[in-house]
Structures are given as structure tokens and as C-alpha cells.
Design an enzyme around this catalytic site. Structure first.
Site, PDB file in Angstrom:
ATOM      1  N   PHE A 103       0.811  -1.222   0.000  1.00  0.00           N
ATOM      2  CA  PHE A 103       0.000   0.000   0.000  1.00  0.00           C
ATOM      3  C   PHE A 103       0.845   1.273   0.000  1.00  0.00           C
ATOM      4  O   PHE A 103       0.318   2.362   0.236  1.00  0.00           O
ATOM      5  CB  PHE A 103      -0.940  -0.004   1.208  1.00  0.00           C
ATOM      6  CG  PHE A 103      -1.889  -1.178   1.192  1.00  0.00           C
ATOM      7  CD1 PHE A 103      -3.050  -1.141   0.427  1.00  0.00           C
ATOM      8  CD2 PHE A 103      -1.597  -2.327   1.901  1.00  0.00           C
ATOM      9  CE1 PHE A 103      -3.908  -2.232   0.380  1.00  0.00           C
ATOM     10  CE2 PHE A 103      -2.448  -3.427   1.864  1.00  0.00           C
ATOM     11  CZ  PHE A 103      -3.611  -3.380   1.099  1.00  0.00           C
TER      12      PHE A 103
ATOM     13  N   LYS B 246      -6.623  -4.839  -2.039  1.00  0.00           N
ATOM     14  CA  LYS B 246      -5.776  -3.902  -2.779  1.00  0.00           C
ATOM     15  C   LYS B 246      -6.562  -3.153  -3.864  1.00  0.00           C
ATOM     16  O   LYS B 246      -6.480  -1.933  -3.984  1.00  0.00           O
ATOM     17  CB  LYS B 246      -4.611  -4.684  -3.401  1.00  0.00           C
ATOM     18  CG  LYS B 246      -3.673  -3.859  -4.226  1.00  0.00           C
ATOM     19  CD  LYS B 246      -2.936  -2.826  -3.402  1.00  0.00           C
ATOM     20  CE  LYS B 246      -2.312  -1.774  -4.279  1.00  0.00           C
ATOM     21  NZ  LYS B 246      -1.658  -0.725  -3.524  1.00  0.00           N
TER      22      LYS B 246
ATOM     23  N   ASN C 210      -7.509   0.985  -3.684  1.00  0.00           N
ATOM     24  CA  ASN C 210      -7.124   1.960  -4.718  1.00  0.00           C
ATOM     25  C   ASN C 210      -8.350   2.534  -5.426  1.00  0.00           C
ATOM     26  O   ASN C 210      -8.379   3.710  -5.791  1.00  0.00           O
ATOM     27  CB  ASN C 210      -6.163   1.325  -5.725  1.00  0.00           C
ATOM     28  CG  ASN C 210      -4.711   1.489  -5.284  1.00  0.00           C
ATOM     29  OD1 ASN C 210      -4.435   2.068  -4.242  1.00  0.00           O
ATOM     30  ND2 ASN C 210      -3.785   0.967  -6.067  1.00  0.00           N
TER      31      ASN C 210
ATOM     32  N   CYS D 187      -0.596   3.111 -10.830  1.00  0.00           N
ATOM     33  CA  CYS D 187      -1.494   2.201 -10.115  1.00  0.00           C
ATOM     34  C   CYS D 187      -2.966   2.595 -10.059  1.00  0.00           C
ATOM     35  O   CYS D 187      -3.813   1.758 -10.350  1.00  0.00           O
ATOM     36  CB  CYS D 187      -0.958   1.957  -8.711  1.00  0.00           C
ATOM     37  SG  CYS D 187       0.514   0.920  -8.779  1.00  0.00           S
TER      38      CYS D 187
ATOM     39  N   LYS E 112       3.055  13.050  -9.879  1.00  0.00           N
ATOM     40  CA  LYS E 112       2.747  13.828  -8.667  1.00  0.00           C
ATOM     41  C   LYS E 112       4.058  14.394  -8.143  1.00  0.00           C
ATOM     42  O   LYS E 112       5.128  14.110  -8.692  1.00  0.00           O
ATOM     43  CB  LYS E 112       2.044  12.970  -7.611  1.00  0.00           C
ATOM     44  CG  LYS E 112       2.902  11.845  -7.073  1.00  0.00           C
ATOM     45  CD  LYS E 112       2.234  11.170  -5.881  1.00  0.00           C
ATOM     46  CE  LYS E 112       3.131  10.105  -5.302  1.00  0.00           C
ATOM     47  NZ  LYS E 112       2.585   9.438  -4.138  1.00  0.00           N
TER      48      LYS E 112
HETATM   49  N1  LIG Z   1       4.672   1.676  -7.671  1.00  0.00           N
HETATM   50  C1  LIG Z   1       3.937   1.681  -6.571  1.00  0.00           C
HETATM   51  O1  LIG Z   1       3.854   2.682  -5.863  1.00  0.00           O
HETATM   52  C2  LIG Z   1       3.181   0.476  -6.145  1.00  0.00           C
HETATM   53  C3  LIG Z   1       3.075  -0.636  -6.960  1.00  0.00           C
HETATM   54  N2  LIG Z   1       2.349  -1.718  -6.560  1.00  0.00           N
HETATM   55  C4  LIG Z   1       2.299  -2.919  -7.387  1.00  0.00           C
HETATM   56  O2  LIG Z   1       3.556  -3.586  -7.242  1.00  0.00           O
HETATM   57  C5  LIG Z   1       3.966  -4.170  -8.476  1.00  0.00           C
HETATM   58  C6  LIG Z   1       5.335  -3.631  -8.875  1.00  0.00           C
HETATM   59  O3  LIG Z   1       5.227  -2.245  -9.096  1.00  0.00           O
HETATM   60  P1  LIG Z   1       6.539  -1.333  -9.312  1.00  0.00           P
HETATM   61  O4  LIG Z   1       7.518  -1.596  -8.239  1.00  0.00           O
HETATM   62  O5  LIG Z   1       6.044   0.036  -9.516  1.00  0.00           O
HETATM   63  O6  LIG Z   1       7.088  -1.935 -10.688  1.00  0.00           O
HETATM   64  P2  LIG Z   1       8.438  -1.587 -11.439  1.00  0.00           P
HETATM   65  O7  LIG Z   1       8.167  -1.831 -12.860  1.00  0.00           O
HETATM   66  O8  LIG Z   1       8.974  -0.280 -10.973  1.00  0.00           O
HETATM   67  O9  LIG Z   1       9.466  -2.693 -10.909  1.00  0.00           O
HETATM   68  C7  LIG Z   1       9.380  -4.046 -11.225  1.00  0.00           C
HETATM   69  C8  LIG Z   1      10.809  -4.595 -11.341  1.00  0.00           C
HETATM   70  O10 LIG Z   1      10.778  -6.008 -11.456  1.00  0.00           O
HETATM   71  C9  LIG Z   1      11.800  -6.417 -12.368  1.00  0.00           C
HETATM   72  N3  LIG Z   1      11.476  -7.767 -12.832  1.00  0.00           N
HETATM   73  C10 LIG Z   1      10.454  -8.169 -13.624  1.00  0.00           C
HETATM   74  N4  LIG Z   1      10.477  -9.517 -13.773  1.00  0.00           N
HETATM   75  C11 LIG Z   1      11.531  -9.975 -13.067  1.00  0.00           C
HETATM   76  C12 LIG Z   1      12.070 -11.265 -12.824  1.00  0.00           C
HETATM   77  N5  LIG Z   1      11.509 -12.376 -13.325  1.00  0.00           N
HETATM   78  N6  LIG Z   1      13.178 -11.355 -12.069  1.00  0.00           N
HETATM   79  C13 LIG Z   1      13.751 -10.262 -11.539  1.00  0.00           C
HETATM   80  N7  LIG Z   1      13.280  -8.999 -11.724  1.00  0.00           N
HETATM   81  C14 LIG Z   1      12.177  -8.864 -12.471  1.00  0.00           C
HETATM   82  C15 LIG Z   1      11.764  -5.344 -13.438  1.00  0.00           C
HETATM   83  O11 LIG Z   1      12.957  -5.323 -14.191  1.00  0.00           O
HETATM   84  C16 LIG Z   1      11.561  -4.086 -12.585  1.00  0.00           C
HETATM   85  O12 LIG Z   1      12.787  -3.523 -12.180  1.00  0.00           O
HETATM   86  C17 LIG Z   1       2.827  -3.877  -9.464  1.00  0.00           C
HETATM   87  O13 LIG Z   1       1.936  -4.962  -9.435  1.00  0.00           O
HETATM   88  C18 LIG Z   1       2.161  -2.654  -8.880  1.00  0.00           C
HETATM   89  O14 LIG Z   1       0.803  -2.576  -9.246  1.00  0.00           O
HETATM   90  C19 LIG Z   1       1.725  -1.766  -5.343  1.00  0.00           C
HETATM   91  C20 LIG Z   1       1.813  -0.709  -4.491  1.00  0.00           C
HETATM   92  C21 LIG Z   1       2.553   0.494  -4.807  1.00  0.00           C
HETATM   93  O1  LIG Z   2      -1.022   0.805  -5.613  1.00  0.00           O
HETATM   94  C1  LIG Z   2      -0.232   1.726  -5.688  1.00  0.00           C
HETATM   95  O2  LIG Z   2       0.676   1.802  -6.514  1.00  0.00           O
HETATM   96  C2  LIG Z   2      -0.344   2.900  -4.789  1.00  0.00           C
HETATM   97  O3  LIG Z   2      -1.211   3.853  -5.448  1.00  0.00           O
HETATM   98  C3  LIG Z   2      -1.369   5.081  -4.751  1.00  0.00           C
HETATM   99  O4  LIG Z   2      -0.112   5.709  -4.533  1.00  0.00           O
HETATM  100  P1  LIG Z   2       0.651   6.541  -5.657  1.00  0.00           P
HETATM  101  O5  LIG Z   2       0.213   6.087  -7.007  1.00  0.00           O
HETATM  102  O6  LIG Z   2       2.082   6.500  -5.312  1.00  0.00           O
HETATM  103  O7  LIG Z   2       0.212   8.054  -5.509  1.00  0.00           O
HETATM  104  P2  LIG Z   2      -0.955   8.841  -4.756  1.00  0.00           P
HETATM  105  O8  LIG Z   2      -0.342   9.713  -3.749  1.00  0.00           O
HETATM  106  O9  LIG Z   2      -2.041   7.953  -4.330  1.00  0.00           O
HETATM  107  O10 LIG Z   2      -1.473   9.743  -5.964  1.00  0.00           O
HETATM  108  C4  LIG Z   2      -2.081   9.132  -7.088  1.00  0.00           C
HETATM  109  C5  LIG Z   2      -2.619  10.204  -8.010  1.00  0.00           C
HETATM  110  O11 LIG Z   2      -3.738  10.858  -7.420  1.00  0.00           O
HETATM  111  C6  LIG Z   2      -3.541  12.253  -7.415  1.00  0.00           C
HETATM  112  N1  LIG Z   2      -4.204  12.831  -6.226  1.00  0.00           N
HETATM  113  C7  LIG Z   2      -3.928  12.352  -4.993  1.00  0.00           C
HETATM  114  C8  LIG Z   2      -4.579  12.859  -3.887  1.00  0.00           C
HETATM  115  C9  LIG Z   2      -5.515  13.880  -4.047  1.00  0.00           C
HETATM  116  O12 LIG Z   2      -6.150  14.385  -3.093  1.00  0.00           O
HETATM  117  N2  LIG Z   2      -5.769  14.335  -5.297  1.00  0.00           N
HETATM  118  C10 LIG Z   2      -5.140  13.833  -6.399  1.00  0.00           C
HETATM  119  O13 LIG Z   2      -5.406  14.274  -7.538  1.00  0.00           O
HETATM  120  C11 LIG Z   2      -2.028  12.439  -7.418  1.00  0.00           C
HETATM  121  O14 LIG Z   2      -1.674  13.708  -7.867  1.00  0.00           O
HETATM  122  C12 LIG Z   2      -1.622  11.312  -8.345  1.00  0.00           C
HETATM  123  O15 LIG Z   2      -1.786  11.666  -9.695  1.00  0.00           O
HETATM  124  C13 LIG Z   2      -1.979   4.781  -3.371  1.00  0.00           C
HETATM  125  O16 LIG Z   2      -2.078   6.004  -2.636  1.00  0.00           O
HETATM  126  C14 LIG Z   2      -1.093   3.788  -2.605  1.00  0.00           C
HETATM  127  O17 LIG Z   2      -1.714   3.470  -1.362  1.00  0.00           O
HETATM  128  C15 LIG Z   2      -0.944   2.526  -3.443  1.00  0.00           C
HETATM  129  O18 LIG Z   2      -0.083   1.602  -2.803  1.00  0.00           O
END
Ligand SMILES: NC(=O)C1=CN([C@@H]2O[C@H](COP(=O)(O)OP(=O)(O)OC[C@H]3O[C@@H](n4cnc5c(N)ncnc54)[C@H](O)[C@@H]3O)[C@@H](O)[C@H]2O)C=CC1
Ligand SMILES: O=C(O)[C@H]1O[C@H](OP(=O)(O)OP(=O)(O)OC[C@H]2O[C@@H](n3ccc(=O)[nH]c3=O)[C@H](O)[C@@H]2O)[C@H](O)[C@@H](O)[C@@H]1O
Length: 476
Positions: A174, A225, A229, A281, A341
Site C-alpha cells: 500500500f 488492494k 485503490n 497504479c 505527482k
Molecule cells: N509503484 C507503486 O507505488 C506500487 C506498486 N504496486 C504494485 O507492485 C507491483 C510492482 O510495481 P513497481 O515496483 O512500480 O514496478 P516496477 O516496474 O517499478 O518494478 C518491477 C521490477 O521487477 C523487475 N522484474 C520483472 N520480472 C523480473 C524477474 N523475473 N526477475 C527479476 N526482476 C524482475 C523489473 O525489471 C523491474 O525492475 C505492481 O503490481 C504494482 O501494481 C503496489 C503498491 C505500490
Molecule cells: O497501488 C499503488 O501503486 C499505490 O497507489 C497510490 O499511490 P501513488 O500512485 O504513489 O500516488 P498517490 O499519492 O495515491 O497519488 C495518485 C494520483 O492521485 C492524485 N491525487 C492524490 C490525492 C488527491 O487528493 N488528489 C489527487 O489528484 C495524485 O496527484 C496522483 O496523480 C496509493 O495512494 C497507494 O496506497 C498505493 O499503494
């Protein structure tokens, strides 16, 4: 079952103690989630090996750098490397040696249907199962539709060596980008979905001591999850809907939404109107939630409405500016912000990037500034400073809610810009100061010229004391 073992002496002086015992962990994927989880788990005392298959990303990590911008992460990675509790590799077999738990943190990008593409995850699960030499709990941290863990467990069972038991659990993440470390180390809650209490306890015990843990079955954890979101997206779209109404009524959205959010049942967060939500996300997971409903035969009208309102919010910035300026072709526009953001270098599905693209498509001459967004973006001209983006501009768009942009002095801006129009899509500028400096300030929930509205709202007139016009019309 593999013998559980301690990872080095514990506790170490001055370091936080994990809720459970220190464990040997493998983390697959060093993106925003994987790298944060790996560094934080190491900080909590676990022995972590992080697998990354992207050679450039791995190279950066092995050289002691970090490939993403995330406050506090570089320090944690460096400390983990120094203590030996964190290591990086592209060899999943080596990373799994002695590991009791393997976190899968690979991308699950959206497909045209709205469903996420799970191929990277399935491949990672296969590799983990194939290389496991002992029993492992594989924890899916990536965001996946309910039922995925069950399906992955079957995949793992096919690949695992005889006698090796792979259980698959769910523990969605999260964290927010730009606050990843603080969110991971002090989460509002940890969610764990597992089919047996032993696996649930093992996984829950890895997280910071004292954080609330919600334990449920795997489908439930996976759904938390998507639901979380989607709820956040609905809240933002609601704020944008109120802001649009505020513009039409000639009142300030910030005050109205502060009044709404002050009710503890609503809460003030995620009520900030703007150019629509973006990032890797929220849009993806709302689409995934709707796809889930379609597959399961349930109604997802709220999620669909949030999506529609967001599409409108994202288009309307440039549309509104076009009306304010009376056309965009050849007009010089400065844009502050490119990332999705503030505080991040992530431009995935960024509303700010869409604003720039829409402006360029409408023929505007755009100069943009963002201190963190990657330099490869070839949209308009990229300025190295805020002043570089505004010089000579007929209009300025503030696309991201950053303190740096908020600090821009309107008197200086007035001297440097060719025009006096500011579109504050992020809602951060001080209206009084900018107006006093001679600017016409527009924005989401910050006012629009009356001509923008097809219907001009007229205040209700009370003709008879104590009776509403409606009551009068009804002959009361
Ligand atoms: N970015 C965020 O803030 C959040 C993302 N999520 C979820 O978490 C997951 C990952 O998101 P991100 O970290 O943003 O993705 P990302 O794309 O930034 O990172 C994923 C990484 O995994 C690597 N990878 C892929 N397949 C692989 C393998 N077989 N072995 C080793 N490395 C491998 C890629 O090269 C990449 O560096 C997604 O499902 C997303 O929806 C959940 C909460 C927050
Ligand atoms: O699943 C995920 O990847 C994550 O997605 C969001 O996190 P994130 O995408 O990092 O960013 P947020 O801070 O949630 O902002 C998302 C978007 O909403 C917008 N936003 C946010 C808050 C608000 O009041 N208004 C608004 O327009 C932001 O500018 C941005 O474009 C959720 O907040 C996380 O809890 C979650 O883990």
C-alpha cells in the site's frame, strides 16, 4: 519442511526489532515496491537478497546507486549493503538459497481490457519454484486479481523439485511513491492472505512490530488492494466533481472540500482537486476493479463513474486553457511539473505529461520544467529551472502540487512572462498574491470565466420570508 534459521546475531544494538524472528528473504524485482521492501526488510533485521533481471538497473544497484528517486531509500540501501543484510543479484537460485520467504514484486501492467498482464509474475513464480531447494512461502506483493495466488500455487507445484513444497500467500503493498520508505516502515495496516495460519503468521511476523495486521484468505487479501485503490480514486474524482461545481457557482473549492473533509467520517485526505489522478497504479487498478466486476457479473458503477470523471478532469485542463486564451496555436505556454505527482521521478500515466502532450497537439509552444522527471522525455522544450520555463510565456500551467512551484514569486513571474494568465491545475498558488501581481488565475476549483459555462447559475431569490421558491411554486 526446510529448517528455519536465524540470519546472523540478533538483536543488534540500536536497531529496530522485527515483530517475528529475523529471516532469510528473497525479493524478486527491484522497482518502487521491490527495492523499498528489500531495503526496509533489511533495515528491520532480515537477511535479504533482491533479484533484478534488468541489467542496467542491477548495475546501478551493484555500484551502490539506486535507480529510482525515493526519499530515504538510498540511505537504507547503503546501510543494508554495509551490514551485509542486503544484496543484489540476477541469480534467483543464489538469492533463494536458505530463504524461507520469497516476495514477488514485479510489474503487472494494464492491458487494453483493463485486466492486468500477469505474464511477468507467472514467469517470476515459475523461476522461483524451479530454483527453490527447500520449502518456500512465495508472497505475491504485486497487485493481482483475486484467484491469482491460487493459480500461481498450481504453477509453482508444476515447477518445484520433488519434495519441495511451495505455498503461495498474498500480501499486497500500500505504499505511496515519494513516501515509500515511511509508508513501508509505518504502514496503516499490513494485509496477509494465506491458506494456513502458519504461513500467515510467518509473513505477518516479517513486518514492523506493532503495525495492525489484517489476515484473511488469499482472494480477500487480493481484493483489498483493488478495493482500496478504487476507493481512493473515487474520493479524488468526487473532489474534482465538487471543484467543477465550485467553479460554476463562483466559490473556492479548497474551502468547500476542507469543510467536507473535516468530518472524521470523511477525512481530509485525497480530497485535493487537480488534473485527475494518474501514476502506474490508480488508473490501472480502477480498470482492473471494473474488469473484475465484469468477470464476476457484479455492478461496478461507482468505479466506472470515477474513471469517467477522471478522464474528463484530465482532458479539461487544456480545454479550459484554450477557452481562456482564445486558442492555443502558436501560443507560448510554460508548464511546471511532468511527473505524475510531486516528489517522484515517475512519469507513468502522468496527468502533467498528458497536459504537455495535449498542449503540443493543439499547436502551443511549450517549455516545461520538472526537477526529477527523466531527461529522455521529448515533449516541448525542457527548461533547467522554473524561471527557464516561464520566461516569455503567455500563460503558465502549474500541473503538479510542488512546494518549489508554490514558492514562485508572482511579481518576478510577471516581469519574466509575456502574458498574465496562470492556470493552477494543482491548486497550490496564493490567489491573492497572484491576482495582486496582475494575473488572471484560473484552475480546477479556482475559478473560470463565466463564459466557460453554458448555463449561468443565478442565485436563488427568496421572495417570501421563510419560504423557498420551490415551496412558493408548489402553492404553499
Ligand atoms: N509503484 C507503486 O507505488 C506500487 C506498486 N504496486 C504494485 O507492485 C507491483 C510492482 O510495481 P513497481 O515496483 O512500480 O514496478 P516496477 O516496474 O517499478 O518494478 C518491477 C521490477 O521487477 C523487475 N522484474 C520483472 N520480472 C523480473 C524477474 N523475473 N526477475 C527479476 N526482476 C524482475 C523489473 O525489471 C523491474 O525492475 C505492481 O503490481 C504494482 O501494481 C503496489 C503498491 C505500490
Ligand atoms: O497501488 C499503488 O501503486 C499505490 O497507489 C497510490 O499511490 P501513488 O500512485 O504513489 O500516488 P498517490 O499519492 O495515491 O497519488 C495518485 C494520483 O492521485 C492524485 N491525487 C492524490 C490525492 C488527491 O487528493 N488528489 C489527487 O489528484 C495524485 O496527484 C496522483 O496523480 C496509493 O495512494 C497507494 O496506497 C498505493 O499503494
Amino acid at each position: 519442511m526446510a529448517e528455519r534459521r536465524e540470519c546472523g546475531p540478533w538483536p543488534r544494538e540500536g536497531e529496530p526489532r522485527p515483530a517475528g524472528r529475523a529471516r532469510r528473504l528473497c525479493v524478486v524485482g527491484a522497482g518502487y515496491v521491490g527495492l523499498t521492501a528489500a531495503a526496509c526488510f533489511a533495515h528491520l533485521g532480515h537477511d535479504v537478497r533482491c533479484v533484478e533481471r534488468d541489467a542496467e538497473r542491477l548495475g546501478t544497484l551493484l555500484e551502490g546507486g539506486i535507480p529510482i528517486h525515493e526519499p530515504g531509500l538510498a540511505e537504507l540501501v547503503a546501510a543494508g549493503l554495509r551490514s551485509g543484510r542486503l544484496g543484489f543479484t540476477d541469480d534467483i537460485g543464489a538469492a533463494l538459497e536458505g530463504a524461507e520467504v520469497a516476495f514477488l514484486c514485479v510489474g503487472t501492467p494494464p492491458q487494453a481490457s483493463g485486466e492486468p498482464d500477469l505474464s511477468l509474475l507467472a514467469a517470476a513464480a515459475r523461476e522461483a519454484a524451479r530454483h527453490a531447494s527447500g520449502d518456500v512461502v512465495v508472497v505475491v506483493k504485486s497487485t493481482v486479481p483475486p484467484g491469482s495466488c491460487e493459480a500461481l500455487e498450481l504453477v509453482c507445484a508444476e515447477e518445484a523439485a520433488p519434495g519441495v513444497r511451495i505455498r503461495v500467500a498474498s500480501s499486497p503493498e500500500f505504499l505511496r511513491e515519494s513516501r515509500a520508505v515511511e509508508d513501508f516502515l509505518a504502514p496503516d495496516r499490513v494485509v496477509v492472505g494465506a491458506e494456513d495460519a502458519d504461513a500467515a503468521e510467518l509473513v505477518a511476523g516479517l513486518y514492523p512490530e506493532g503495525c495492525p495486521v489484517v489476515v484473511c484468505d488469499r482472494r480477500g487479501a487480493e481484493l483489498v488492494k483493488y478495493a482500496a485503490n478504487t476507493y481512493l480514486a473515487i474520493k479524488i474524482s468526487f473532489a474534482n466533481e465538487v471543484a467543477q461545481l465550485c467553479d460554476a457557482l463562483g466559490t473556492e473549492a479548497q474551502a468547500v472540500l476542507a469543510g467536507v473533509g473535516a468530518d472524521h467520517r470523511v477525512g481530509p485526505e485525497f480530497l485535493r482537486p487537480g488534473p485527475g489522478y494518474g501514476g502506474s497504479c490508480l488508473p490501472k487498478d480502477v480498470a482492473g476493479f471494473i474488469a473484475l466486476g465484469e468477470a464476476a457479473g457484479t455492478r461496478t458503477t461507482l468505479a466506472a463513474a470515477a474513471e469517467a470523471q477522471n478522464a474528463h478532469a484530465r482532458r479539461s485542463v487544456v480545454h479550459r486553457l484554450e477557452l481562456v486564451l482564445g486558442g492555443l496555436s502558436g501560443r507560448q505556454v510554460g508548464v511546471l511539473g511532468l511527473a505524475f505527482k510531486d516528489g517522484t521521478d515517475d512519469v507513468r500515466d502522468s496527468p502533467a505529461l498528458q497536459i504537455v502532450a495535449d498542449l503540443v497537439a493543439a499547436g502551443a509552444v511549450v517549455t516545461c520544467y520538472d526537477p526529477l522527471a527523466p531527461s529522455f522525455l521529448a515533449l516541448g522544450t525542457r527548461a533547467a529551472t522554473v524561471s527557464g520555463a516561464i520566461v516569455g510565456a503567455e500563460a503558465l500551467v502549474v500541473a503538479v502540487a510542488s512546494e518549489e512551484y508554490q514558492r514562485l514569486d508572482p511579481v518576478t513571474a510577471a516581469r519574466s512572462m509575456a502574458g498574465r494568465v496562470v492556470f493552477d491545475a494543482a491548486g497550490i498558488l496564493d490567489l491573492e498574491r497572484w491576482t495582486a501581481a496582475g494575473f488572471s488565475v484560473y484552475g480546477v476549483g479556482r475559478g473560470m470565466p463565466l463564459a466557460f459555462y453554458p448555463v449561468v447559475w443565478t442565485p436563488l431569490r427568496w421572495t417570501t420570508a421563510g419560504k423557498s421558491p420551490g415551496a412558493e411554486a408548489a402553492g404553499a
